[in-house]
Write a protein that holds these residues in place. Structure first.
Motif, mmCIF file in Angstrom:
data_model
loop_
_atom_site.group_PDB
_atom_site.id
_atom_site.type_symbol
_atom_site.label_atom_id
_atom_site.label_comp_id
_atom_site.label_asym_id
_atom_site.label_seq_id
_atom_site.Cartn_x
_atom_site.Cartn_y
_atom_site.Cartn_z
ATOM 1 N N LEU A 194 0.823 -1.216 0.000
ATOM 2 C CA LEU A 194 0.000 0.000 0.000
ATOM 3 C C LEU A 194 0.855 1.263 0.000
ATOM 4 O O LEU A 194 0.429 2.304 -0.518
ATOM 5 C CB LEU A 194 -0.960 -0.012 1.188
ATOM 6 N N ASP A 195 2.055 1.174 0.531
ATOM 7 C CA ASP A 195 2.980 2.313 0.436
ATOM 8 C C ASP A 195 3.319 2.554 -1.037
ATOM 9 O O ASP A 195 3.286 3.695 -1.515
ATOM 10 C CB ASP A 195 4.249 2.016 1.249
ATOM 11 N N ALA A 196 3.610 1.455 -1.748
ATOM 12 C CA ALA A 196 3.923 1.582 -3.180
ATOM 13 C C ALA A 196 2.745 2.197 -3.934
ATOM 14 O O ALA A 196 2.919 3.101 -4.757
ATOM 15 C CB ALA A 196 4.263 0.209 -3.763
ATOM 16 N N THR A 198 0.463 4.123 -2.754
ATOM 17 C CA THR A 198 0.340 5.539 -2.378
ATOM 18 C C THR A 198 1.368 6.391 -3.123
ATOM 19 O O THR A 198 1.057 7.503 -3.572
ATOM 20 C CB THR A 198 0.493 5.709 -0.853
ATOM 21 N N HIS A 199 2.600 5.890 -3.261
ATOM 22 C CA HIS A 199 3.609 6.647 -4.020
ATOM 23 C C HIS A 199 3.111 6.920 -5.433
ATOM 24 O O HIS A 199 3.222 8.039 -5.954
ATOM 25 C CB HIS A 199 4.934 5.870 -4.104
ATOM 26 N N CYS A 200 2.562 5.884 -6.058
ATOM 27 C CA CYS A 200 2.122 6.028 -7.458
ATOM 28 C C CYS A 200 0.934 6.982 -7.566
ATOM 29 O O CYS A 200 0.907 7.853 -8.442
ATOM 30 C CB CYS A 200 1.757 4.659 -8.035
ATOM 31 N N VAL A 263 -1.077 12.710 1.621
ATOM 32 C CA VAL A 263 -1.175 11.446 2.366
ATOM 33 C C VAL A 263 0.101 11.244 3.184
ATOM 34 O O VAL A 263 0.048 10.973 4.395
ATOM 35 C CB VAL A 263 -1.404 10.237 1.428
ATOM 36 N N HIS A 264 1.246 11.389 2.525
ATOM 37 C CA HIS A 264 2.505 11.199 3.249
ATOM 38 C C HIS A 264 2.711 12.263 4.319
ATOM 39 O O HIS A 264 3.219 11.971 5.399
ATOM 40 C CB HIS A 264 3.687 11.164 2.271
ATOM 41 N N ALA A 265 2.322 13.505 4.022
ATOM 42 C CA ALA A 265 2.499 14.575 5.017
ATOM 43 C C ALA A 265 1.683 14.268 6.276
ATOM 44 O O ALA A 265 2.172 14.383 7.402
ATOM 45 C CB ALA A 265 2.069 15.913 4.423
ATOM 46 N N ALA A 277 3.261 1.728 11.409
ATOM 47 C CA ALA A 277 4.139 1.444 10.266
ATOM 48 C C ALA A 277 3.761 2.362 9.102
ATOM 49 O O ALA A 277 2.583 2.666 8.880
ATOM 50 C CB ALA A 277 3.998 -0.014 9.853
ATOM 51 N N HIS A 278 4.777 2.765 8.364
ATOM 52 C CA HIS A 278 4.602 3.783 7.318
ATOM 53 C C HIS A 278 3.491 3.424 6.317
ATOM 54 O O HIS A 278 2.623 4.251 6.007
ATOM 55 C CB HIS A 278 5.945 3.972 6.610
ATOM 56 N N GLY A 279 3.502 2.187 5.826
ATOM 57 C CA GLY A 279 2.508 1.785 4.825
ATOM 58 C C GLY A 279 1.099 1.782 5.400
ATOM 59 O O GLY A 279 0.129 2.154 4.731
ATOM 60 N N ALA A 281 0.072 3.674 7.945
ATOM 61 C CA ALA A 281 -0.308 5.078 8.152
ATOM 62 C C ALA A 281 -0.829 5.664 6.838
ATOM 63 O O ALA A 281 -1.858 6.350 6.811
ATOM 64 C CB ALA A 281 0.889 5.882 8.668
ATOM 65 N N ASN A 282 -0.140 5.361 5.744
ATOM 66 C CA ASN A 282 -0.607 5.855 4.444
ATOM 67 C C ASN A 282 -1.982 5.296 4.100
ATOM 68 O O ASN A 282 -2.862 6.011 3.634
ATOM 69 C CB ASN A 282 0.370 5.453 3.337
ATOM 70 N N SER A 283 -2.148 3.990 4.322
ATOM 71 C CA SER A 283 -3.398 3.366 3.888
ATOM 72 C C SER A 283 -4.581 3.868 4.709
ATOM 73 O O SER A 283 -5.699 3.941 4.217
ATOM 74 C CB SER A 283 -3.295 1.846 3.951
HETATM 75 FE FE LIG Z 1 6.050 6.079 1.409
#
Ligand SMILES: [Fe+2]
Length: 384
Positions: A194-196, A198-200, A263-265, A277-279, A281-283
């Protein structure tokens, strides 16, 4: 959104995709004249180091395995790794692992000479150079750190994540072997995937999006939509593992030239203070930020939906909403928590989280819709 916009790409010199490609690391580094290689990894991944260590041995390279620490790396982990590499008199660095091990490796290679200390390079474009060759071998499919100009370490005392952004952090070599991601547990597969994604999505819907990068982003979104559930359901599904490694790599390729956004901010304070965990948190935030962005970007979000397999209806807003629902269903299907309240976050915490997120202007300024502090509070509230 126009192809007249300047685009700067700092690429990895050599990227090898495929089964057993890490076996090339010895000859690749030896060809640069290296003979003493510091291999930075985390303790649970020692087994995965066997092939690269054998390759280094066969290329007459001495190797020292350095522990990057548990979990997200700290400034102390970095200091210990740097000292070990210097005592070993390393002349090249390999990072093998998730974003944590790769980020420590990148900073060890960059700070090894001692010309600059960490405190002098935190920020954008402050690093003056990197003397040691650097190779990265990802064992997760999420951060894309093997191709990015970014490294992040946490300052425990200051309770702050410190980010270094510099083209000198882009590795010389990246080895993408899906077999090395096979042992990744389901929860890590889900969160990093899900981190990937979110990046895209954040690159594609970014104020600084670019047609060259758009293609990578859309393909990363498509791959994640098609394969992440499969990779989570069956870790031995090598077609899915390979597709997700590619998606993560494409997401990483978007980070240097375009980067992420709200999202990342908004995810940063969840990681720094609540250790989510980062992913994850993004999701937790992704669908809510996308709904917030919908009024400025219905067309782009409809294309995201299409990449996720939603058939176009001619109504961008309706299609985009369907795409957002697809993302929520994807998170649920792979067992990711959907609510901030599951992590002990309550309404009382929201003003503090929003104030912390507002300090991440370098990413917020990239969001397609301006995010005020009140908006940030509303997004966190929607995610509760
Ligand atoms: Fe990320």
């Amino acid at each position: 959104m126009t192809d007249e916009r300047e685009l700067v790409l700092h690429n990895v010199r050599t990227v090898r995709h495929g089964l057993d490609v890490a076996a090339h690391c010895g000859s690749d580094l030896a060809a640069l004249g290296c003979s003493r290689v510091a291999l930075v990894t985390s303790a649970p991944l020692r087994d995965l180091c066997k092939a690269p260590l054998k390759a280094l041995h066969e290329a007459d390279c001495e190797a020292l395995v350095i522990d990057s620490g548990d979990g997200e790396p700290t400034t102390d982990d970095l200091a210990a790794a740097l000292q070990a590499a210097r005592e070993f008199q390393a002349d090249a660095v390999i990072g093998l692992g998730g974003g944590s091990a790769m980020d420590v490796a990148k900073l060890v290679a960059a700070l090894y000479s001692g010309d600059q200390a960490l405190g002098e390079v935190v920020g954008i474009d402050l690093l003056q150079g990197r003397k040691l060759p650097l190779a990265c071998i990802p064992t997760t499919a999420g951060t894309g750190s093997e191709v990015t100009p970014i490294a992040i370490v946490e300052d425990i005392e200051a309770r702050l994540k410190k980010g270094v952004v510099s083209p000198h952090l882009v590795p010389d070599f990246a080895y993408l072997d899906p077999r090395l991601t096979r042992s990744m547990p389901r929860g890590v597969t889900a969160a990093t995937g899900l981190d990937a994604l979110t990046h895209c999505i954040e690159a594609f819907t970014n104020r600084f999006s670019h047609p060259v990068v758009d293609n990578w982003a859309l393909e990363g979104i498509r791959l994640t939509g098609e394969y992440l559930e499969r990779a989570c359901a069956d870790g031995d599904d090598m077609e899915a593992r390979s597709a997700m490694l590619r998606a993560a790599h494409l997401g990483g390729m978007c980070l240097g030239p375009v980067n992420t956004a709200a999202v990342h901010a908004l995810a940063y304070p969840l990681g720094g203070e609540f250790h989510i965990a980062h992913g994850i948190a993004n999701s937790l935030l992704l669908p809510h930020v996308l709904r917030f962005n919908l009024e400025t970007s219905p067309g782009r979000l409809a294309l995201v939906a299409e990449a996720l397999g939603i058939a176009r209806s001619g109504d961008d807003t309706a299609d985009a909403l369907e795409g957002i629902e697809r993302i929520e269903a994807l998170s649920a299907n792979i067992g990711i928590e959907r609510h901030l309240s599951s992590f002990g976050i309550s309404e009382n915490t929201i003003p503090h989280l929003a104030a912390a997120a507002m300090t991440v202007q370098r990413l917020l300024s990239r969001n397609p819709r301006e995010v005020t502090e009140a908006d940030a509070q509303a997004i966190y509230a929607a995610a509760l």
